[in-house]
Design a protein around this motif. Structure first.
Motif, PDB file in Angstrom:
ATOM      1  N   LEU A 207       5.154   0.036   4.461  1.00 13.97           N
ATOM      2  CA  LEU A 207       4.770  -0.782   5.616  1.00 13.97           C
ATOM      3  C   LEU A 207       3.973  -1.988   5.142  1.00 13.97           C
ATOM      4  N   THR A 208       4.391  -3.171   5.620  1.00 15.75           N
ATOM      5  CA  THR A 208       3.678  -4.390   5.243  1.00 15.75           C
ATOM      6  C   THR A 208       3.502  -5.279   6.483  1.00 15.75           C
ATOM      7  N   GLY A 209       2.736  -6.340   6.336  1.00 15.23           N
ATOM      8  CA  GLY A 209       2.569  -7.292   7.431  1.00 15.23           C
ATOM      9  C   GLY A 209       1.139  -7.362   7.926  1.00 15.23           C
ATOM     10  N   SER A 210       0.985  -7.716   9.218  1.00 15.01           N
ATOM     11  CA  SER A 210      -0.356  -7.817   9.814  1.00 15.01           C
ATOM     12  C   SER A 210      -1.079  -6.488   9.679  1.00 15.01           C
ATOM     13  N   ASP A 211      -2.395  -6.562   9.568  1.00 10.33           N
ATOM     14  CA  ASP A 211      -3.148  -5.316   9.483  1.00 10.33           C
ATOM     15  C   ASP A 211      -3.021  -4.525  10.781  1.00 10.33           C
ATOM     16  N   VAL A 212      -2.791  -3.236  10.632  1.00 12.31           N
ATOM     17  CA  VAL A 212      -2.745  -2.349  11.796  1.00 12.31           C
ATOM     18  C   VAL A 212      -4.163  -1.812  11.953  1.00 12.31           C
ATOM     19  N   THR A 213      -4.785  -2.130  13.082  1.00 15.00           N
ATOM     20  CA  THR A 213      -6.211  -1.800  13.242  1.00 15.00           C
ATOM     21  C   THR A 213      -6.435  -0.611  14.173  1.00 15.00           C
ATOM     22  N   TYR A 214      -5.375  -0.101  14.760  1.00  9.22           N
ATOM     23  CA  TYR A 214      -5.525   1.034  15.691  1.00  9.22           C
ATOM     24  C   TYR A 214      -4.432   2.062  15.381  1.00  9.22           C
ATOM     25  N   PRO A 215      -4.837   3.338  15.267  1.00  7.35           N
ATOM     26  CA  PRO A 215      -3.887   4.380  14.848  1.00  7.35           C
ATOM     27  C   PRO A 215      -2.708   4.575  15.793  1.00  7.35           C
ATOM     28  N   GLU A 216      -2.898   4.185  17.080  1.00 11.28           N
ATOM     29  CA  GLU A 216      -1.826   4.440  18.054  1.00 11.28           C
ATOM     30  C   GLU A 216      -0.507   3.783  17.651  1.00 11.28           C
ATOM     31  N   TRP A 217      -0.547   2.603  16.991  1.00 16.47           N
ATOM     32  CA  TRP A 217       0.723   1.947  16.664  1.00 16.47           C
ATOM     33  C   TRP A 217       1.522   2.762  15.643  1.00 16.47           C
ATOM     34  N   LYS A 258     -11.506  -8.755  -6.151  1.00 16.80           N
ATOM     35  CA  LYS A 258     -10.893  -9.421  -4.986  1.00 16.80           C
ATOM     36  C   LYS A 258      -9.650 -10.219  -5.402  1.00 16.80           C
ATOM     37  N   ALA A 259      -9.693 -10.772  -6.598  1.00 17.52           N
ATOM     38  CA  ALA A 259      -8.532 -11.550  -7.062  1.00 17.52           C
ATOM     39  C   ALA A 259      -7.361 -10.633  -7.412  1.00 17.52           C
ATOM     40  N   ALA A 260      -7.670  -9.395  -7.785  1.00 14.36           N
ATOM     41  CA  ALA A 260      -6.605  -8.481  -8.231  1.00 14.36           C
ATOM     42  C   ALA A 260      -6.035  -7.611  -7.111  1.00 14.36           C
ATOM     43  N   MET A 261      -6.715  -7.549  -5.969  1.00 15.53           N
ATOM     44  CA  MET A 261      -6.235  -6.640  -4.911  1.00 15.53           C
ATOM     45  C   MET A 261      -4.908  -7.153  -4.339  1.00 15.53           C
ATOM     46  N   PRO A 262      -4.110  -6.242  -3.742  1.00 18.42           N
ATOM     47  CA  PRO A 262      -2.853  -6.711  -3.141  1.00 18.42           C
ATOM     48  C   PRO A 262      -3.133  -7.881  -2.198  1.00 18.42           C
ATOM     49  N   ARG A 263      -2.406  -8.957  -2.415  1.00 16.29           N
ATOM     50  CA  ARG A 263      -2.713 -10.219  -1.756  1.00 16.29           C
ATOM     51  C   ARG A 263      -2.236 -10.232  -0.300  1.00 16.29           C
ATOM     52  N   PRO A 264      -3.087 -10.655   0.632  1.00 19.01           N
ATOM     53  CA  PRO A 264      -2.615 -10.799   2.016  1.00 19.01           C
ATOM     54  C   PRO A 264      -1.867 -12.121   2.215  1.00 19.01           C
ATOM     55  N   ALA A 265      -1.168 -12.250   3.335  1.00 22.25           N
ATOM     56  CA  ALA A 265      -0.434 -13.494   3.618  1.00 22.25           C
ATOM     57  C   ALA A 265      -1.380 -14.630   3.984  1.00 22.25           C
ATOM     58  N   THR A 266      -2.648 -14.317   4.156  1.00 24.25           N
ATOM     59  CA  THR A 266      -3.622 -15.350   4.520  1.00 24.25           C
ATOM     60  C   THR A 266      -4.035 -16.197   3.323  1.00 24.25           C
ATOM     61  N   LYS A 267      -3.575 -15.826   2.127  1.00 25.09           N
ATOM     62  CA  LYS A 267      -3.932 -16.582   0.921  1.00 25.09           C
ATOM     63  C   LYS A 267      -2.716 -17.340   0.384  1.00 25.09           C
ATOM     64  N   ASN A 268      -3.021 -18.315  -0.430  1.00 24.16           N
ATOM     65  CA  ASN A 268      -1.962 -19.086  -1.100  1.00 24.16           C
ATOM     66  C   ASN A 268      -1.990 -18.802  -2.589  1.00 24.16           C
TER      67      ASN A 268
END
Ligand code: SF4
Length: 347
Positions: A207-217, A258-268
């Motif tokens: 699963l990838t994409g926007s962060d899922v912040t609530y378990p219901e999804w 922080k530089a090594a963690m899996p990169r979010p789409a919010t970064k370039n």
């Protein structure tokens, strides 16, 4: 009030600084079951609903927190500091700027200056001393938590662990006091090890994409017989995929982490995010990727075009969905996912 609340739209805030100051870092995640009307007085309705929910949460609960740090995450929430400053009552509000591009040589220097500024402000406001020794202790605790979460996350592919159970645990890992969290993780390690094997009839996905912040999804995926056994989400593997390295200067260690963690789409640029996904897929037996973006989440919507194209070109089965911010099971998404799986199985 021992909680220092923070808001970031990926995993940008260095929790270890809050821990070294004697606080429990508490990630503001909103509440999908509470209407966003309080925040909607101040935010446009094209701001993603998760971010509006975070502000609704802050308006209701800031009195329970010693202060709030907003770390620069996505562009949508970039100006939140100015809006929260006017409307959220809190004795301490700080904007922590973080690098948008860790590949730039100036990123480490910039981030270190920003973290030092946060430390100075916390020390002055709360009369604490954030020493290197305290930061190193906090890093040790963080790494212990990450190690246990890695083991628990790996069990998803072997044992019968529901999507919701995993996400609930990840939510607790960014909100509970760390001593309570460590005890809970030990309990879950024993409990999950005794679970039955991975169930027949469920399909393993990343699963990838926007962060899922609530378990219901996560129930929507469960309903479509999909089990998330890998992810790169901030309430998930992004937090614990890598450990914080051992370095003489703890701030340098945090920057490297922080530089090594899996990169979010919010970064370039977007390439490191895709590289991580491709590597993890190659090293696992997963052939199916579900990507999603929350409505109005532009960073992940934009990135999905590039990411989906690359994943499909490599032969992975991949689908991208847009989801609502809702606690109920999304029947339309379940139908789409079931059809996608069926077509893929026949292909
Ligand atoms: S869901 Fe997307 S738009 Fe909303 S806060 Fe997260 S990254 Fe930003």
């Amino acid at each position: 009030m021992d909680k220092l609340a923070y808001f970031d739209s990926s995993h940008d805030f260095p929790e270890e600084i809050a821990m070294a100051a004697g606080f429990t870092p508490y990630k503001i995640l909103g509440d999908v079951k509470t209407p966003n009307d309080p925040a909607d007085q101040y935010l446009q309705n094209f701001i993603c609903p998760a971010a509006r929910s975070f502000m609704t949460d802050a308006l209701a609960h800031s009195g329970e927190w010693a202060g709030i740090v907003l770390a620069h995450g996505c562009d949508t929430t970039h100006r939140f500091y100015d809006i929260w400053k006017l409307h959220v009552k809190t004795p301490f509000l700080h904007f922590l700027n973080v690098p948008m591009n860790y590949e730039r040589k100036s990123a480490a220097k910039f981030f270190k200056t920003e973290m030092k500024l946060l430390i100075t402000r916390l020390e002055a406001k709360f009369g604490v001393k954030i020493t290197d020794a305290k930061l190193k202790d906090a890093i040790k605790t963080s790494n212990e938590i990450k190690g246990k979460l890695q083991k628990l996350a790996a069990m998803r592919g072997e044992k019968d662990i529901t999507n919701r159970e995993y996400l609930e645990l990840c939510v607790k890992s960014v909100q509970l006091p760390k001593a309570d969290l460590l005890a809970l993780l030990d309990k879950k390690l024993k409990e999950w090890a005794a679970r039955p094997a991975f169930p027949d009839g469920k399909k393993k996905i990343l699963l990838t994409g926007s962060d899922v912040t609530y378990p219901e999804w996560m129930d929507t995926l469960e309903e479509a017989n999909l089990r998330v056994v890998r992810d790169d989400l901030s309430i998930g593997e992004r937090c614990f995929a890598t450990l914080i390295p051992d370095k003489a200067d703890p701030l340098d260690a945090i920057i490297e982490y922080k530089a090594a963690m899996p990169r979010p789409a919010t970064k370039n640029p977007p390439d490191p995010r895709l590289d991580f996904l491709l590597k993890e897929l190659k090293d696992s037996d997963i052939t199916t990727v579900v990507s999603q973006n929350l409505k109005f989440c532009e960073p992940y919507a934009f990135d999905s075009v590039y990411t989906m194209k690359a994943l499909k070109a490599k032969g992975y089965k991949a689908i991208h969905l847009e989801r609502e911010f809702s606690p109920t099971i999304d029947r339309q998404a379940v139908n789409r996912l079931e059809a996608f799986m069926e077509i893929g199985e026949k292909a």
